[in-house]
Scaffold this active site. Sequence first.
Site, PDB file in Angstrom:
ATOM      1  N   GLU A  14      16.917 -33.809  20.124  1.00  0.00           N
ATOM      2  CA  GLU A  14      17.700 -35.046  20.059  1.00  0.00           C
ATOM      3  C   GLU A  14      17.369 -35.849  18.803  1.00  0.00           C
ATOM      4  OE1 GLU A  14      16.647 -33.717  22.963  1.00  0.00           O
ATOM      5  OE2 GLU A  14      18.685 -33.395  23.733  1.00  0.00           O
ATOM      6  N   SER A  27      -2.177 -20.315  -2.978  1.00  0.00           N
ATOM      7  CA  SER A  27      -2.449 -18.952  -3.445  1.00  0.00           C
ATOM      8  C   SER A  27      -1.746 -18.692  -4.769  1.00  0.00           C
ATOM      9  CB  SER A  27      -1.966 -17.934  -2.411  1.00  0.00           C
ATOM     10  OG  SER A  27      -2.424 -18.298  -1.136  1.00  0.00           O
ATOM     11  N   VAL A  82       0.835  -1.210   0.000  1.00  0.00           N
ATOM     12  CA  VAL A  82       0.000   0.000   0.000  1.00  0.00           C
ATOM     13  C   VAL A  82       0.870   1.262   0.000  1.00  0.00           C
ATOM     14  CG1 VAL A  82      -1.697   1.314   1.363  1.00  0.00           C
ATOM     15  CG2 VAL A  82      -1.945  -1.170   1.105  1.00  0.00           C
ATOM     16  N   ASP A 117       5.109 -22.575   6.345  1.00  0.00           N
ATOM     17  CA  ASP A 117       5.661 -23.866   5.899  1.00  0.00           C
ATOM     18  C   ASP A 117       7.015 -23.753   5.198  1.00  0.00           C
ATOM     19  OD1 ASP A 117       3.301 -24.927   6.851  1.00  0.00           O
ATOM     20  OD2 ASP A 117       2.365 -25.085   4.875  1.00  0.00           O
TER      21      ASP A 117
HETATM   22  O1  F6P Z   1      -0.022 -24.044   5.297  1.00  0.00           O
HETATM   23  C1  F6P Z   1       0.034 -23.541   6.589  1.00  0.00           C
HETATM   24  C2  F6P Z   1      -0.528 -24.514   7.569  1.00  0.00           C
HETATM   25  O2  F6P Z   1      -0.412 -23.936   8.862  1.00  0.00           O
HETATM   26  C3  F6P Z   1       0.049 -25.923   7.555  1.00  0.00           C
HETATM   27  O3  F6P Z   1       1.292 -26.009   8.213  1.00  0.00           O
HETATM   28  C4  F6P Z   1      -1.044 -26.718   8.227  1.00  0.00           C
HETATM   29  O4  F6P Z   1      -0.991 -28.075   7.846  1.00  0.00           O
HETATM   30  C5  F6P Z   1      -2.287 -26.039   7.714  1.00  0.00           C
HETATM   31  O5  F6P Z   1      -1.907 -24.728   7.323  1.00  0.00           O
HETATM   32  C6  F6P Z   1      -3.420 -25.957   8.698  1.00  0.00           C
HETATM   33  O6  F6P Z   1      -4.507 -25.380   8.051  1.00  0.00           O
HETATM   34  P1  F6P Z   1      -5.789 -24.816   8.789  1.00  0.00           P
HETATM   35  O7  F6P Z   1      -5.417 -23.549   9.483  1.00  0.00           O
HETATM   36  O8  F6P Z   1      -6.762 -24.588   7.676  1.00  0.00           O
HETATM   37  O9  F6P Z   1      -6.225 -25.853   9.767  1.00  0.00           O
END
Ligand code: F6P
Length: 318
Positions: free
Chosen positions: A186, A104, A23, A126
């Site tokens: 570990e 996305s 923005v 992720d």
């Molecule tokens: O893609 C991000 C993430 O947090 C993943 O690590 C996880 O598996 C998923 O989204 C969880 O999705 P939601 O928030 O829809 O339960």
Amino acid sequence: MKLGVLTSGGDAPGMNAAIRAVVRRAFALNCETVGFLHGFNGLVKGEWRKMTQASVAGIIQRGGTILRTARSQDFIEPAGRDAALRTLEKTGVEGLVVIGGGGSAVGAMALDAMGMPVVTVPSTVDNDLLGTDVTIGHMSAVNTVVQSVNSIRDTATSHERIFVIETMGRDTGHIALNAGLASGAESILIPEMKTPLEDVSKRILNAHARGKSHSIIMLAEGYGHGFDVARTIQATSGLETRVIVLGHLQRGGSPLASDRIIASRLGAHATDIMVGGRHDLQVGLVSGTLVETPLEEVCAQRREISLDIYDLARSLSG
Ligand code: F6P
């Protein structure tokens, strides 16, 4: 020029900093910005608001996304995509910046193919996207895991127990791997390495024989469920084992400075290249340099884990 911006998929710390950068850079380039709400659903349903300098004030330090987010089912259907394009045309938007993860990017590529120029900003805890060294939100999520391990080690040591810590990451192990290295876990269990649980138990028993009082097993959700893993570890090692599933805690909280910096750089760069007439691209940071990757490449493959980091974490854990 009038630009659109939206956040889509799972939220990630730093998304707000990216919205702010889009923005504010647009404003500096004499462009207007429209924010679409609830990800691609906002396009389908026509939910939008005009963004101003003031509407992104005071958000750089906030987790989540002020534009809200969603995983849009409607946008997957051709009718939903047509409705999305109509909304974009109605609002007069000539280019869209999509802030989000792999799903996305797929949606963004589809819209671009329909004639709406799109640039994406990689943002997911992720860290599974190609074309950037790290995605916005990943390091904040890793930091949340590491802080949780700090607390869990206290009780794990006191009771001389094993703890299985289940992290997010969908079908990749980036969060577990980086958090495992940073917290000295570990053992690290990730879907990319099919480590047998019997080996983990043996390793833990050897460490305990050398005098270790407790052990942390960092588990990626893509490897398996924490409770199943804990049951097997307890059965094969004979040591008391507990589980903690960190879940959505990893997606919240104030973003680390590193995520705010990446988000600011990538959000501004996405705006620059869009205004400069380039699109169908994801912006990223590789070795500190701003780069662009075609969306087709980003969508074709997920980012692999670093085997070097995996080996390092394994060799450093006692
Ligand atoms: O893609 C991000 C993430 O947090 C993943 O690590 C996880 O598996 C998923 O989204 C969880 O999705 P939601 O928030 O829809 O339960």
